[in-house]
Motif scaffolding. Structure first.
Motif, short mmCIF file in Angstrom:
data_model
loop_
_atom_site.label_atom_id
_atom_site.label_comp_id
_atom_site.label_asym_id
_atom_site.label_seq_id
_atom_site.Cartn_x
_atom_site.Cartn_y
_atom_site.Cartn_z
N VAL A 1 0.84 -1.19 0.00
CA VAL A 1 0.00 0.00 0.00
C VAL A 1 0.88 1.24 0.00
CG1 VAL A 1 -1.95 -1.11 1.14
CG2 VAL A 1 -0.10 -0.14 2.51
N PRO A 2 0.30 2.41 -0.22
CA PRO A 2 1.12 3.62 -0.20
C PRO A 2 1.64 3.91 1.20
CG PRO A 2 -1.20 4.17 -0.48
CD PRO A 2 -1.09 2.69 -0.60
N PRO A 3 2.62 4.78 1.30
CA PRO A 3 3.24 5.07 2.60
C PRO A 3 2.22 5.45 3.66
CG PRO A 3 4.52 6.06 0.86
CD PRO A 3 3.29 5.51 0.20
N GLY A 4 2.32 4.79 4.78
CA GLY A 4 1.48 5.14 5.92
C GLY A 4 0.12 4.48 5.95
N SER B 1 7.23 -2.04 -2.05
CA SER B 1 6.69 -2.82 -0.96
C SER B 1 5.99 -1.91 0.03
CB SER B 1 7.80 -3.58 -0.24
OG SER B 1 8.67 -2.69 0.39
N SER B 2 5.33 -2.54 0.97
CA SER B 2 4.63 -1.73 1.94
C SER B 2 5.63 -0.93 2.76
CB SER B 2 3.79 -2.61 2.85
OG SER B 2 4.61 -3.56 3.48
N SER B 3 5.23 0.24 3.10
CA SER B 3 6.18 1.13 3.72
C SER B 3 6.06 1.11 5.23
CB SER B 3 5.91 2.53 3.21
OG SER B 3 4.63 2.89 3.63
N SER B 4 6.94 1.81 5.85
CA SER B 4 6.86 1.93 7.29
C SER B 4 5.63 2.73 7.64
CB SER B 4 8.10 2.61 7.82
OG SER B 4 8.15 3.92 7.32
N SER B 5 5.09 2.39 8.78
CA SER B 5 3.84 3.05 9.15
C SER B 5 4.08 4.39 9.82
CB SER B 5 3.06 2.14 10.09
OG SER B 5 3.85 1.85 11.22
N SER B 6 5.31 4.79 9.93
CA SER B 6 5.60 6.01 10.65
C SER B 6 5.50 7.26 9.79
CB SER B 6 7.00 5.93 11.25
OG SER B 6 7.94 5.77 10.23
N GLU B 7 5.28 7.10 8.52
CA GLU B 7 5.20 8.29 7.69
C GLU B 7 3.97 9.10 8.03
OE1 GLU B 7 7.56 6.84 3.77
OE2 GLU B 7 6.38 8.64 3.84
N GLU B 8 4.05 10.36 7.70
CA GLU B 8 2.99 11.25 8.15
C GLU B 8 1.87 11.36 7.14
OE1 GLU B 8 4.59 15.14 8.49
OE2 GLU B 8 6.01 14.79 6.90
#
Lengths: 119, 138
Positions: B62-65, B109-116
């Motif tokens: 999915v997109p970032p976050g 790939s799926s990104s880290s969930s910490s993006e804003e």
């Protein structure tokens, strides 16, 4: 833009084709309890091939990795109710189902009799 | 290929988000063909840069976050929302320099969930004056 998958029959020296594409369309009566005008996005499989008793093979849709090919409840190539691991896994199993067909209630999925692809 | 068309009322122009099925051998796999969706858009970032193309193999891509998608429709919605909110599409003023940091490299790939992404997007989406309409083409 769809991807065409060729299936070659060594025994008959003929090949058939299955096309698969990613589409966005409004679905009517898509095994839903209510109608919606929302656009759904899904993979759409189509083929001009027929079954071994000369019945046209229908369109198959996939709405998600847990939307398994046998009534949404079982994979075709194995008695497995787990979601597909990725798009490749899903496409492989749907193509398997087109080519090999399945018997009635295969893997207790409730599907009716469907025959393998005619070459 | 599925195409989402987004109408930008203030600028009277259309943007698009395309989701296309491809197959190829990816360099992070061991020589076997893999199918994947390629998500692209002609929406521009606030700084004018293009968004990367996103490669999707699973509903986790999915997109970032964003959280894991429940199905392909949900996944497309998340990408459209990401592009629109990151680019602040429809904002009357685009002077903000926030949030659109992950540009130009290919993302797969799926990104880290910490993006804003999610936190910064809510205000922009709620104040959008443009109406969006989506349609598909084959």
């Amino acid at each position: 833009m769809a991807v065409n998958i060729a299936i070659y029959s060594n025994a008959n020296s003929t090949s058939k084709s299955i096309s698969v594409g990613f589409e966005g369309e409004i679905l009517a009566a898509s095994n839903a309890s209510s109608y919606t005008t929302d656009i759904d996005y899904f993979f759409k499989f189509n083929t001009g091939a027929r079954t071994d008793d000369n019945i046209a093979l229908g369109v198959k849709l996939n709405r998600g990795l847990s939307d398994l090919v046998l009534n949404g409840s079982r994979q075709s190539a194995a008695n497995d109710s787990n979601a597909y691991s990725d798009i490749t896994d899903m496409i492989t199993d749907v193509v398997y189902d087109y080519v090999h067909g399945h018997t009635a209630d295969q893997w207790s999925s409730g599907v009716t009799v469907q025959n393998p692809m005619q070459f | 290929m599925a195409t989402v068309r987004i109408y930008h009322e203030e600028e009277n122009k259309y943007c698009r988000v395309d989701a296309t099925l491809f197959y190829t051998v990816l360099d992070d796999f061991t020589g076997q063909f893999q199918y994947y969706l390629r998500i692209t858009t002609d929406i521009r970032n606030l700084d004018g840069s293009v968004f990367p193309q996103f490669l999707v193999r699973t509903l986790d891509d999915v997109p970032p976050g964003a959280a894991t998608a429940t199905n392909w429709s949900d996944l497309v919605d998340k990408y459209v929302n990401y592009f629109m909110t990151t680019a602040e599409l429809g904002q009357s003023s685009s002077s903000s320099s926030s949030s659109s940091s992950s540009s130009s490299e290919e993302y797969s790939s799926s990104s880290s969930s910490s993006e804003e992404y999610s936190s910064s997007s809510s205000s922009s989406s709620s104040s959008q004056s443009s109406e969006s309409s989506s349609s598909s083409s084959l």
